[in-house]
Design a protein around this motif. Sequence first.
Motif, PDB file in Angstrom:
ATOM      1  N   GLY A  20       1.298  -0.890  -0.185  1.00 52.08           N
ATOM      2  CA  GLY A  20      -0.224   0.305   0.375  1.00 52.08           C
ATOM      3  C   GLY A  20       0.567   1.257   0.381  1.00 52.08           C
ATOM      4  O   GLY A  20      -0.039   2.549   0.379  1.00 52.08           O
ATOM      5  N   ILE A  21       2.115   1.149  -0.808  1.00 47.70           N
ATOM      6  CA  ILE A  21       3.080   2.550  -1.022  1.00 47.70           C
ATOM      7  C   ILE A  21       3.523   2.601  -2.147  1.00 47.70           C
ATOM      8  O   ILE A  21       3.149   1.468  -3.407  1.00 47.70           O
ATOM      9  CB  ILE A  21       3.956   1.826  -0.038  1.00 47.70           C
ATOM     10  N   SER A  22       3.616   3.469  -2.407  1.00 46.23           N
ATOM     11  CA  SER A  22       4.450   3.825  -4.073  1.00 46.23           C
ATOM     12  C   SER A  22       5.668   3.219  -4.360  1.00 46.23           C
ATOM     13  O   SER A  22       6.067   2.524  -3.703  1.00 46.23           O
ATOM     14  CB  SER A  22       4.778   5.393  -4.325  1.00 46.23           C
ATOM     15  N   ASN A  23       5.416   2.619  -5.512  1.00 44.98           N
ATOM     16  CA  ASN A  23       6.639   1.753  -5.861  1.00 44.98           C
ATOM     17  C   ASN A  23       8.411   2.510  -6.120  1.00 44.98           C
ATOM     18  O   ASN A  23       9.135   2.624  -5.636  1.00 44.98           O
ATOM     19  CB  ASN A  23       6.645   1.803  -7.200  1.00 44.98           C
ATOM     20  N   VAL A  24       7.501   4.314  -5.981  1.00 48.45           N
ATOM     21  CA  VAL A  24       9.392   5.523  -5.604  1.00 48.45           C
ATOM     22  C   VAL A  24       9.797   5.588  -4.185  1.00 48.45           C
ATOM     23  O   VAL A  24      10.910   4.676  -4.008  1.00 48.45           O
ATOM     24  CB  VAL A  24       8.600   6.617  -5.951  1.00 48.45           C
ATOM     25  N   SER A  25       8.797   4.674  -3.307  1.00 52.35           N
ATOM     26  CA  SER A  25       9.562   4.020  -2.186  1.00 52.35           C
ATOM     27  C   SER A  25       9.637   2.546  -1.890  1.00 52.35           C
ATOM     28  O   SER A  25      11.712   2.973  -1.047  1.00 52.35           O
ATOM     29  CB  SER A  25       8.067   3.968  -0.711  1.00 52.35           C
ATOM     30  N   VAL A  26       9.080   2.525  -2.499  1.00 52.80           N
ATOM     31  CA  VAL A  26      10.779   0.443  -2.982  1.00 52.80           C
ATOM     32  C   VAL A  26      11.721   0.696  -3.529  1.00 52.80           C
ATOM     33  O   VAL A  26      12.370   0.038  -2.931  1.00 52.80           O
ATOM     34  CB  VAL A  26       9.120  -0.306  -3.767  1.00 52.80           C
ATOM     35  N   HIS A  27      11.605   1.525  -4.065  1.00 48.50           N
ATOM     36  CA  HIS A  27      12.802   1.996  -5.099  1.00 48.50           C
ATOM     37  C   HIS A  27      14.102   2.870  -4.499  1.00 48.50           C
ATOM     38  O   HIS A  27      14.942   2.842  -3.614  1.00 48.50           O
ATOM     39  CB  HIS A  27      12.992   3.005  -6.459  1.00 48.50           C
ATOM     40  N   GLU A  28      13.563   3.504  -3.212  1.00 47.95           N
ATOM     41  CA  GLU A  28      14.431   4.657  -2.661  1.00 47.95           C
ATOM     42  C   GLU A  28      14.996   3.088  -1.905  1.00 47.95           C
ATOM     43  O   GLU A  28      15.563   3.863  -1.416  1.00 47.95           O
ATOM     44  CB  GLU A  28      13.342   5.538  -2.108  1.00 47.95           C
ATOM     45  N   ALA A  29      14.026   2.618  -0.565  1.00 46.53           N
ATOM     46  CA  ALA A  29      14.396   0.958  -0.177  1.00 46.53           C
ATOM     47  C   ALA A  29      15.692   0.554  -0.525  1.00 46.53           C
ATOM     48  O   ALA A  29      15.912   0.697  -0.053  1.00 46.53           O
ATOM     49  CB  ALA A  29      12.819   0.790   1.009  1.00 46.53           C
ATOM     50  N   ILE A  30      15.475   0.523  -2.215  1.00 42.09           N
ATOM     51  CA  ILE A  30      16.005  -0.434  -2.606  1.00 42.09           C
ATOM     52  C   ILE A  30      17.549   0.179  -2.967  1.00 42.09           C
ATOM     53  O   ILE A  30      18.737  -0.148  -2.235  1.00 42.09           O
ATOM     54  CB  ILE A  30      15.791  -1.245  -3.887  1.00 42.09           C
ATOM     55  N   LYS A  31      17.407   1.855  -3.516  1.00 43.39           N
ATOM     56  CA  LYS A  31      18.516   2.168  -3.194  1.00 43.39           C
ATOM     57  C   LYS A  31      19.441   2.646  -2.185  1.00 43.39           C
ATOM     58  O   LYS A  31      20.903   2.458  -2.186  1.00 43.39           O
ATOM     59  CB  LYS A  31      18.041   3.983  -3.951  1.00 43.39           C
ATOM     60  N   ALA A  32      18.479   2.923  -0.656  1.00 41.62           N
ATOM     61  CA  ALA A  32      19.450   2.911   0.408  1.00 41.62           C
ATOM     62  C   ALA A  32      19.762   2.340   1.002  1.00 41.62           C
ATOM     63  O   ALA A  32      20.749   1.461   1.978  1.00 41.62           O
ATOM     64  CB  ALA A  32      18.476   3.256   1.619  1.00 41.62           C
ATOM     65  N   GLY A  33      19.564   0.849   0.511  1.00 44.17           N
ATOM     66  CA  GLY A  33      20.333  -0.520   1.276  1.00 44.17           C
ATOM     67  C   GLY A  33      18.810  -1.346   2.293  1.00 44.17           C
ATOM     68  O   GLY A  33      19.648  -1.767   2.989  1.00 44.17           O
TER      69      GLY A  33
END
Length: 64
Positions: A20-33
């Motif tokens: 229930g979150i944005s795909n941008v949030s997921v992308h940023e979480a991956i990028k941040a490790g």
Amino acid sequence: MARTQKKELVSQREYARRRGISNVSVHEAIKAGRISTVDGKIDPALADREWRENTDQSKPRNRI
């Protein structure tokens, strides 16, 4: 004989939809490790655990 269970892997967009979150949030979480991927896909059970363990809960969230 022990059977190995195949992990369910989903796309970043599907994982975002499930949480229930944005795909941008997921992308940023991956990028941040904060969460890891397997060949660009996400293991939802592992990612949920990593998200809890690696996210600073003292920071405010923009939830409505």
